[in-house]
Write a protein that holds these residues in place. Sequence first.
Motif, mmCIF file in Angstrom:
data_model
loop_
_atom_site.group_PDB
_atom_site.id
_atom_site.type_symbol
_atom_site.label_atom_id
_atom_site.label_comp_id
_atom_site.label_asym_id
_atom_site.label_seq_id
_atom_site.Cartn_x
_atom_site.Cartn_y
_atom_site.Cartn_z
ATOM 1 N N SER A 82 67.575 101.998 136.495
ATOM 2 C CA SER A 82 66.854 101.497 137.668
ATOM 3 C C SER A 82 65.810 100.464 137.271
ATOM 4 C CB SER A 82 66.173 102.651 138.407
ATOM 5 O OG SER A 82 67.125 103.555 138.905
ATOM 6 N N VAL A 83 65.016 100.779 136.266
ATOM 7 C CA VAL A 83 63.940 99.877 135.846
ATOM 8 C C VAL A 83 64.504 98.604 135.217
ATOM 9 C CG1 VAL A 83 61.956 99.647 134.297
ATOM 10 C CG2 VAL A 83 62.260 101.734 135.638
ATOM 11 N N THR A 109 61.829 93.016 134.695
ATOM 12 C CA THR A 109 61.936 93.806 133.468
ATOM 13 C C THR A 109 62.734 93.081 132.396
ATOM 14 O OG1 THR A 109 61.842 95.834 134.774
ATOM 15 C CG2 THR A 109 62.594 96.031 132.496
ATOM 16 N N TYR A 129 56.064 93.471 138.401
ATOM 17 C CA TYR A 129 56.234 94.918 138.261
ATOM 18 C C TYR A 129 55.760 95.631 139.530
ATOM 19 C CZ TYR A 129 55.080 99.683 137.050
ATOM 20 O OH TYR A 129 54.948 101.048 137.078
ATOM 21 N N TRP A 186 65.304 95.825 137.699
ATOM 22 C CA TRP A 186 64.237 95.058 138.335
ATOM 23 C C TRP A 186 64.204 93.655 137.739
ATOM 24 C CZ3 TRP A 186 59.791 99.176 137.723
ATOM 25 C CH2 TRP A 186 60.048 100.246 138.587
ATOM 26 N N GLU A 220 59.091 97.942 146.168
ATOM 27 C CA GLU A 220 60.389 97.774 146.829
ATOM 28 C C GLU A 220 61.412 98.823 146.417
ATOM 29 O OE1 GLU A 220 61.407 93.724 145.900
ATOM 30 O OE2 GLU A 220 60.014 92.921 147.396
ATOM 31 N N SER A 221 61.072 99.687 145.481
ATOM 32 C CA SER A 221 62.000 100.719 145.009
ATOM 33 C C SER A 221 62.054 101.883 145.989
ATOM 34 C CB SER A 221 61.565 101.236 143.638
ATOM 35 O OG SER A 221 61.729 100.233 142.672
ATOM 36 N N PRO A 222 63.189 102.563 146.026
ATOM 37 C CA PRO A 222 63.277 103.712 146.933
ATOM 38 C C PRO A 222 62.305 104.815 146.507
ATOM 39 C CG PRO A 222 65.244 103.552 145.551
ATOM 40 C CD PRO A 222 64.415 102.335 145.277
ATOM 41 N N ASP A 225 66.454 106.621 135.476
ATOM 42 C CA ASP A 225 65.216 105.862 135.283
ATOM 43 C C ASP A 225 65.449 104.535 134.562
ATOM 44 O OD1 ASP A 225 62.404 105.440 135.381
ATOM 45 O OD2 ASP A 225 62.195 106.244 133.352
ATOM 46 N N ALA A 275 58.247 95.212 142.282
ATOM 47 C CA ALA A 275 59.454 96.021 142.065
ATOM 48 C C ALA A 275 59.197 97.482 142.408
ATOM 49 C CB ALA A 275 59.934 95.880 140.622
ATOM 50 N N VAL A 276 58.048 97.997 142.023
ATOM 51 C CA VAL A 276 57.694 99.386 142.354
ATOM 52 C C VAL A 276 57.622 99.552 143.871
ATOM 53 C CG1 VAL A 276 55.840 101.097 142.252
ATOM 54 C CG2 VAL A 276 56.549 99.903 140.168
ATOM 55 N N LEU A 288 63.162 107.554 143.824
ATOM 56 C CA LEU A 288 63.033 107.354 142.377
ATOM 57 C C LEU A 288 61.755 108.013 141.865
ATOM 58 C CD1 LEU A 288 64.102 105.986 139.757
ATOM 59 C CD2 LEU A 288 62.704 104.006 140.397
#
Length: 106
Positions: A33-34, A40, A75, A37, A81-83, A30, A78-79, A86
């Motif tokens: 990964s964050v 972040t 934010y 971004w 575009e995240s797999p 976590d 990014a969320v 996650l």
Amino acid sequence: MSDNKIIFFLTKLIDPAKREAYETWVREVDVPSVLAWPCTKNYRVVRLEGAVLDGVNVPSCDYIEIMEVTSLEGYQKAVAESPPSLFDQLRTHIGSFDATIGSVVK
């Protein structure tokens, strides 16, 4: 003063007996990964441990996640575009959560 936004997640574990597994996932998956971004600036997950003064209520959550981001839009992007894996992994640990965004006053 920074124009960054602070996002707070107040989370509750599905099974408190699996705290160690959740915290391992936080450290190994976590947080890295964050922090990767682009939006972040900082991210911490804090385990709540109890009251600080007599008569002061303890929140009903187990953890508070504190994320400093350049913008809410960044934010959200990014969320999006995240797999999905996650968030699938997150849902194996977290039951309920509340979230809000704020700005630093000083």
